[in-house]
Design an enzyme around this catalytic site. Structure first.
Site, mmCIF file in Angstrom:
data_model
loop_
_atom_site.group_PDB
_atom_site.id
_atom_site.type_symbol
_atom_site.label_atom_id
_atom_site.label_comp_id
_atom_site.label_asym_id
_atom_site.label_seq_id
_atom_site.Cartn_x
_atom_site.Cartn_y
_atom_site.Cartn_z
ATOM 1 N N ARG A 197 50.028 48.904 30.285
ATOM 2 C CA ARG A 197 51.286 48.795 29.552
ATOM 3 C C ARG A 197 52.536 49.100 30.372
ATOM 4 N NH1 ARG A 197 49.941 52.407 24.441
ATOM 5 N NH2 ARG A 197 48.047 52.986 25.576
ATOM 6 N N GLU A 203 36.443 45.001 34.175
ATOM 7 C CA GLU A 203 36.234 44.174 32.992
ATOM 8 C C GLU A 203 35.214 43.074 33.259
ATOM 9 O OE1 GLU A 203 39.910 43.372 30.569
ATOM 10 O OE2 GLU A 203 40.846 43.963 32.448
#
Length: 426
Positions: free
Chosen positions: A131, A306
């Site tokens: 973020r 990921e």
């Protein structure tokens, strides 16, 4: 960076590290029976407040009545003007919005409001470690686009813009919102790019098992493909409730893939593994000021784990650890040899190495963890909380070695808006 939503994790209560240990200074960081800690949180003056009542990081979107819509719109407009002082006094805009709601049952965001709302939704995403870059999100205002053919073409343009020659760019494409009595079209894919999972009669799956359901649905509407391990699924767009979805093959120039190799093991390339470069989530609703945008695909860039620790390693995905361990010559006869751990590290080394060699943006989990703490510090200086789901922020490889592990975070607020929300079915 947006984490893949496919993996399942049990959320930690209120941003708490569920495995917190006593600190070396004698203060116990483990939560007490009421959910509070024995000392103040490193991230703020108070400790965690315990679990939320909603198992999701945010509440699911629901139809808003006029009163609720007016309240949420007013709150959003005030937030927008507070953080964008050059926008002036919010009162006139609030009057305009409330009058439009009274007249039509809804209202339309200005382009500036839409861009601000989309970026703040990223800032509020409790499960995203990336973020720090929320202000850089490129917002494509496509609210005028509501036909499946045009939507598909714009999704392809999204992938091209986000791919950016390998320098992945955070992008969101916001299509038409739901209107009273007029739901907008939906993209059925979980991500704009995904691999098919072809079911065999014996129950096994060739390809990505996570894509098997969508593969079945695509084949029912006459999509035809091979039976490969890395067949890119078509884009499926459903115009409205009860209608047949339409499918669109993704153009080659919209989908870039990286073939995986290892810096020390030449045999790794023989595994034939690859992965796409833009992780664009496409099955969540963007909610801003009470207005729901059910089709708003968005992407960041990948963190290596990921792909290397989840997509290629999970037993219910590509399940590559046993083969990698065999090629490494590891003893797989007992868990105590830590063969899975060793194979997992090498798989992640290959992913990071391959993306770097291809000139494609990818972060490692140590660097991204440091960046996340910089984001928290920036938000604290501005007097804003950073709601965080610990169980999603801590990387799935060497979590205890990263600075995001041994600390508390602001608890997840299911009512926080703007937000990306699980999309309600038709």
């Amino acid at each position: 960076m947006i984490f893949s939503r496919l993996r399942t994790r049990k959320s930690a209560p209120g941003g708490v590290c569920p495995y917190a240990h006593p600190r070396h200074d004698g203060h116990d960081l483990r939560p007490g029976p009421d959910g509070t800690s024995g000392t103040s949180s490193p991230g703020g003056p108070t400790g965690p407040t315990g679990p939320t009542s909603n198992p999701n990081p945010h509440g699911s979107p629901a139809p808003h009545g006029p009163a609720r819509l007016a309240a949420e719109a007013t709150e959003f407009v005030r937030r927008f003007h507070h953080e964008q002082p050059a926008s002036g006094d919010p009162q006139e805009r609030i009057r305009q919005v409330l009058a439009e709601i009274d007249r039509t049952g809804g209202y339309r965001h200005t382009p500036a409001e839409l861009a601000f709302g989309a970026r703040v939704a990223w800032r509020n995403s409790a499960r995203c470690i990336g973020r720090l870059y929320w202000r850089s999100l490129l917002v494509r205002d496509l609210r005028h686009v509501d036909s499946p053919d045009e939507m598909a073409e714009q999704c392809f343009q999204h992938l091209r813009a986000a791919g950016n020659g390998g320098r992945i760019r955070p992008v969101i494409s916001v299509f038409a919102p739901d209107r009273p009595g007029r739901p907008a079209p939906r993209i059925l894919n979980q991500q704009l790019v995904r691999y098919a999972g072809h079911r065999r009669p014996d129950g096994t799956v060739v390809g990505d098992p996570a894509g098997a359901d969508l593969t079945d649905r695509a084949k029912r509407v006459e999509w035809k493909s091979g039976e490969g391990r890395f067949d890119v699924l078509p884009l499926l767009i459903q115009p409205g409730p009860g209608t047949e979805p339409r499918w669109y093959e993704l153009p080659d120039d919209a989908v870039r893939e990286v073939w995986l190799s290892h810096p020390d093991h030449g045999w790794f390339a023989e595994l034939g593994l690859r992965w796409y470069t833009v992780p664009a989530i496409s099955d969540m609703t963007l909610e801003i000021g009470g207005i729901a945008y059910p089709t708003a695909p968005f992407n960041g860039w990948y963190m290596g784990t990921e792909i290397g620790a989840r997509n290629l390693a999970d037993a219910d995905r590509y399940d590559m650890l046993t083969e990698v361990a065999r090629r490494l010559g590891l003893d797989t006869s007992h868990d105590r040899t830590l063969w899975r751990d060793r194979a997992l590290v090498e798989l992640n080394v290959a992913v990071l190495h391959s993306f770097q060699e291809a000139g494609v943006t990818m972060a490692d989990h140590h660097t991204e963890s440091e960046r996340f703490l910089r984001h928290i510090a920036q938000e604290q200086r501005l007097g804003r909380p950073t709601p965080t789901d610990w169980s999603w922020i801590v990387p799935p490889v060497s979590g205890g070695l990263t600075p995001v592990y041994h600390r508390y975070y602001d608890p997840v607020d299911p009512d926080l808006r703007p937000a990306f929300l699980p999309r309600e079915p038709w």
